[in-house]
Design a protein around this motif. Structure first.
Motif, PDB file in Angstrom:
ATOM      1  N   SER A   1       8.717  -0.938   9.838  1.00 20.25           N
ATOM      2  CA  SER A   1       7.863  -2.456   9.878  1.00 20.25           C
ATOM      3  C   SER A   1       6.341  -1.219   9.568  1.00 20.25           C
ATOM      4  O   SER A   1       5.777  -0.730  10.184  1.00 20.25           O
ATOM      5  CB  SER A   1       8.467  -3.681   9.583  1.00 20.25           C
ATOM      6  OG  SER A   1       9.431  -3.316  10.453  1.00 20.25           O
ATOM      7  N   LEU A   2       5.995  -1.436   7.946  1.00 20.53           N
ATOM      8  CA  LEU A   2       4.048  -1.672   7.893  1.00 20.53           C
ATOM      9  C   LEU A   2       3.426  -2.444   8.370  1.00 20.53           C
ATOM     10  O   LEU A   2       4.028  -3.101   6.676  1.00 20.53           O
ATOM     11  CB  LEU A   2       3.930   0.180   7.679  1.00 20.53           C
ATOM     12  CG  LEU A   2       2.098   0.387   7.727  1.00 20.53           C
ATOM     13  CD1 LEU A   2       2.317   0.852   8.958  1.00 20.53           C
ATOM     14  CD2 LEU A   2       2.388   1.264   6.130  1.00 20.53           C
ATOM     15  N   ASP A   3       2.439  -2.872   9.231  1.00 16.89           N
ATOM     16  CA  ASP A   3       1.544  -4.374   8.217  1.00 16.89           C
ATOM     17  C   ASP A   3       0.177  -3.455   7.322  1.00 16.89           C
ATOM     18  O   ASP A   3      -0.015  -2.026   7.763  1.00 16.89           O
ATOM     19  CB  ASP A   3       0.357  -4.844   9.582  1.00 16.89           C
ATOM     20  CG  ASP A   3       1.732  -5.557  10.051  1.00 16.89           C
ATOM     21  OD1 ASP A   3       3.104  -5.674   9.614  1.00 16.89           O
ATOM     22  OD2 ASP A   3       1.938  -5.360  11.691  1.00 16.89           O
TER      23      ASP A   3
ATOM     24  N   PRO B   1       0.680  -0.957  -0.152  1.00 15.40           N
ATOM     25  CA  PRO B   1       0.111   0.077   0.304  1.00 15.40           C
ATOM     26  C   PRO B   1       1.169   1.333  -0.096  1.00 15.40           C
ATOM     27  O   PRO B   1      -0.028   2.311   0.154  1.00 15.40           O
ATOM     28  CB  PRO B   1      -1.101  -0.490   1.336  1.00 15.40           C
ATOM     29  CG  PRO B   1       0.228  -1.481   1.954  1.00 15.40           C
ATOM     30  CD  PRO B   1       0.402  -2.027   0.917  1.00 15.40           C
ATOM     31  N   LEU B   2       1.907   0.820  -0.412  1.00 18.60           N
ATOM     32  CA  LEU B   2       3.246   2.306  -0.311  1.00 18.60           C
ATOM     33  C   LEU B   2       3.784   2.091  -1.291  1.00 18.60           C
ATOM     34  O   LEU B   2       3.627   1.607  -2.114  1.00 18.60           O
ATOM     35  CB  LEU B   2       3.592   2.181   0.872  1.00 18.60           C
ATOM     36  CG  LEU B   2       4.449   1.523   2.559  1.00 18.60           C
ATOM     37  CD1 LEU B   2       5.204   1.292   3.092  1.00 18.60           C
ATOM     38  CD2 LEU B   2       2.761   2.968   2.700  1.00 18.60           C
TER      39      LEU B   2
ATOM     40  N   THR C   1       5.327  -4.520   4.926  1.00 14.85           N
ATOM     41  CA  THR C   1       6.626  -3.622   4.147  1.00 14.85           C
ATOM     42  C   THR C   1       7.293  -2.684   4.991  1.00 14.85           C
ATOM     43  O   THR C   1       7.222  -2.909   6.317  1.00 14.85           O
ATOM     44  CB  THR C   1       5.607  -2.525   3.455  1.00 14.85           C
ATOM     45  OG1 THR C   1       4.581  -3.346   2.393  1.00 14.85           O
ATOM     46  CG2 THR C   1       7.094  -1.499   2.887  1.00 14.85           C
ATOM     47  N   HIS C   2       8.763  -3.402   4.701  1.00 15.65           N
ATOM     48  CA  HIS C   2       9.965  -3.137   5.563  1.00 15.65           C
ATOM     49  C   HIS C   2      10.569  -1.935   4.469  1.00 15.65           C
ATOM     50  O   HIS C   2      11.158  -2.482   3.612  1.00 15.65           O
ATOM     51  CB  HIS C   2      10.947  -4.306   5.481  1.00 15.65           C
ATOM     52  CG  HIS C   2      10.327  -5.810   6.938  1.00 15.65           C
ATOM     53  ND1 HIS C   2       9.691  -5.149   8.031  1.00 15.65           N
ATOM     54  CD2 HIS C   2      10.079  -6.659   5.945  1.00 15.65           C
ATOM     55  CE1 HIS C   2       9.371  -6.584   8.478  1.00 15.65           C
ATOM     56  NE2 HIS C   2       8.737  -7.171   7.397  1.00 15.65           N
TER      57      HIS C   2
ATOM     58  N   VAL D   1      11.517  -3.801   0.744  1.00 17.96           N
ATOM     59  CA  VAL D   1      10.855  -4.426   0.295  1.00 17.96           C
ATOM     60  C   VAL D   1       9.217  -4.787   1.301  1.00 17.96           C
ATOM     61  O   VAL D   1       9.639  -5.467   2.368  1.00 17.96           O
ATOM     62  CB  VAL D   1      11.758  -5.795   0.944  1.00 17.96           C
ATOM     63  CG1 VAL D   1      11.620  -7.235  -0.043  1.00 17.96           C
ATOM     64  CG2 VAL D   1      12.950  -5.419  -0.321  1.00 17.96           C
ATOM     65  N   GLN D   2       8.649  -5.467   0.459  1.00 18.92           N
ATOM     66  CA  GLN D   2       7.022  -5.747   0.756  1.00 18.92           C
ATOM     67  C   GLN D   2       7.581  -7.747   1.291  1.00 18.92           C
ATOM     68  O   GLN D   2       7.521  -8.261  -0.027  1.00 18.92           O
ATOM     69  CB  GLN D   2       6.221  -5.604  -0.140  1.00 18.92           C
ATOM     70  CG  GLN D   2       4.687  -5.643   0.363  1.00 18.92           C
ATOM     71  CD  GLN D   2       3.575  -6.911   0.054  1.00 18.92           C
ATOM     72  OE1 GLN D   2       4.827  -7.757  -0.748  1.00 18.92           O
ATOM     73  NE2 GLN D   2       2.945  -7.725   1.465  1.00 18.92           N
TER      74      GLN D   2
END
Length: 412
Positions: A282-284, A189-190, A219-220, A213-214
């Motif tokens: 990091s984002l879920d 989503p980024l 996503t990290h 990297v997803q």
């Protein structure tokens, strides 16, 4: 040099040459030309000396009568080899090829007999700068041929070195460009906008690095900076980025990524004192709550609706300083529609108007706000920030600059 019947060194008549220069030639002809005369006929050799003595060319002539004697002079010789193609120990095109190969920095002008003019033409085709026919040469023609041949050889050598430099530069650019990351956010989503400018001249990669990297539903994002500015630091930065990507894509647990990366840094660094600052976010998917780990790195900024906020996080020491398996993690909000700006200290270390004051994070926040207020888009923001930082700095930035802007798309 001791003179023998078959090898002598003659300075041309300096007085007569100087007078001719004053009367007939421009100042550019004052430079002396070194001539290696390879001629087995004594009369022809003396004739060449007399012709050049009467010509408007300052020469230093060394006469040898065989290829074996000529070989002693080839190394480093940068003048003109005046070559008879019929010597006691070599002749023809085989002789010419050896001279062209062995005396590669010299111009070569071939002397031919009247009946061998076709051989002179073939010699030029093979690489000689010019050919002269014995008995049809006067001093002016001989001097002009020698002078032009030396200048053409210099021009050819400069052109060759330029081509080699261009090929080397293009090869390095292709190699270094291949080491820059291709961010893997196709199903994330980024969206992103990246910027990279190394501090080293004529380089594409410095000690700064970034990546995103997803993997699975997370996503990290990474931004880091290896201490120092040389090629060793650049190599370590590339190694760390590639290693981090491999760890993420290999499914290593999030909390284990940076301890593993620190182990790689310690094993790969060229000096024990080398370290790296680093920020990992990091984002879920579906969440606005991001996790951040900060190791001696400047904190990221959140940009939304013209506002600029610093992510509040307690930094830990840089990687490689105090190796530790624990990686403290903190949370912050990254709302949909907001942009997260990760960057390296090349921006915040710029002077804020004049030494010793630096921009630091507060100055960067102000600068970002000012640039956005002028209607600059996120896509164009990095270049405008660098221009603005150089304005504050009073000149070009000396350190590497990397920026990674991650926008949380405004969609469910």
């Amino acid at each position: 040099m001791t003179m023998t019947d078959t090898e002598r060194t003659w300075p041309a008549d300096a007085g007569r040459a100087a007078e001719a220069v004053m009367e007939r030639q421009s100042p550019s002809t004052a430079e002396a030309v070194d001539v290696l005369l390879v001629e087995d006929d004594t009369q022809d050799a003396f004739l060449v000396e007399e012709l050049l003595a009467d010509a408007a060319l300052d020469t230093r002539i060394t006469w040898v009568s065989s290829l074996a004697q000529a070989r002693e002079h080839f190394a480093g010789f940068r003048g003109c080899v005046l070559l008879d193609l019929n010597l006691p120990d070599a002749r023809g095109m085989e002789l010419l090829r050896e001279v062209l190969t062995t005396a590669s920095a010299a111009a070569v002008v071939v002397l031919t007999g009247f009946n061998d003019e076709h051989e002179g033409i073939a010699a030029v085709a093979a690489g000689a700068q010019d050919y002269l026919v014995k008995g049809q040469v006067d001093g002016s023609l001989l001097a002009r041929s020698l002078r032009y041949s030396v200048e053409r050889q210099r021009a050819d050598e400069n052109a060759r070195q330029l081509r080699e430099a261009e090929l080397y530069a293009r090869e390095n650019m292709r190699l270094e460009r291949g080491l820059l990351p291709q961010v893997l956010l196709d199903s994330s989503p980024l969206s992103h906008r990246s910027f990279y400018r190394p501090g080293r001249k004529r380089a594409l990669v410095g000690g700064d690095f970034y990546d995103a990297v997803q993997k699975g539903g997370t996503t990290h994002v990474l931004c880091g900076d290896v201490s120092g500015h040389g090629p060793d630091e650049a190599a370590l930065g590339v190694s760390l980025r590639i290693a981090w990507r491999a760890l993420v894509m290999g499914g290593v647990a999030e909390e284990e990524l940076l301890p593993a990366l620190e182990g790689i840094l310690i094993s790969e660094r060229a000096q024990e004192e080398m370290y790296a600052t680093l920020c990992q976010v990091s984002l879920d998917a579906g969440s606005e709550d991001a996790r951040i780990r900060l190791f001696g790195h400047p904190p990221p900024l959140v940009l939304q609706d013209g506002g600029v906020e610093e992510v509040s996080v307690a930094p830990r020491p840089p990687l490689g300083v105090f190796p530790d398996r624990e990686t403290e993690v903190e949370d912050f909000r990254l709302p949909r529609g907001a942009t997260l700006m990760l960057y390296t200290d090349g921006l915040v270390d710029a002077y804020d108007g004049s030494p010793p004051n630096r921009l630091e994070v507060g100055g960067l926040r102000r600068m970002v706000g000012d640039v956005l207020a002028r209607g600059t888009s996120i896509v164009d923001l990095p270049e405008h920030l660098v221009d603005e930082a150089e304005h504050y700095n009073g000149g070009p930035l000396q350190d590497d600059v990397a920026m990674l802007l991650i926008t949380h798309e405004d969609r469910p």
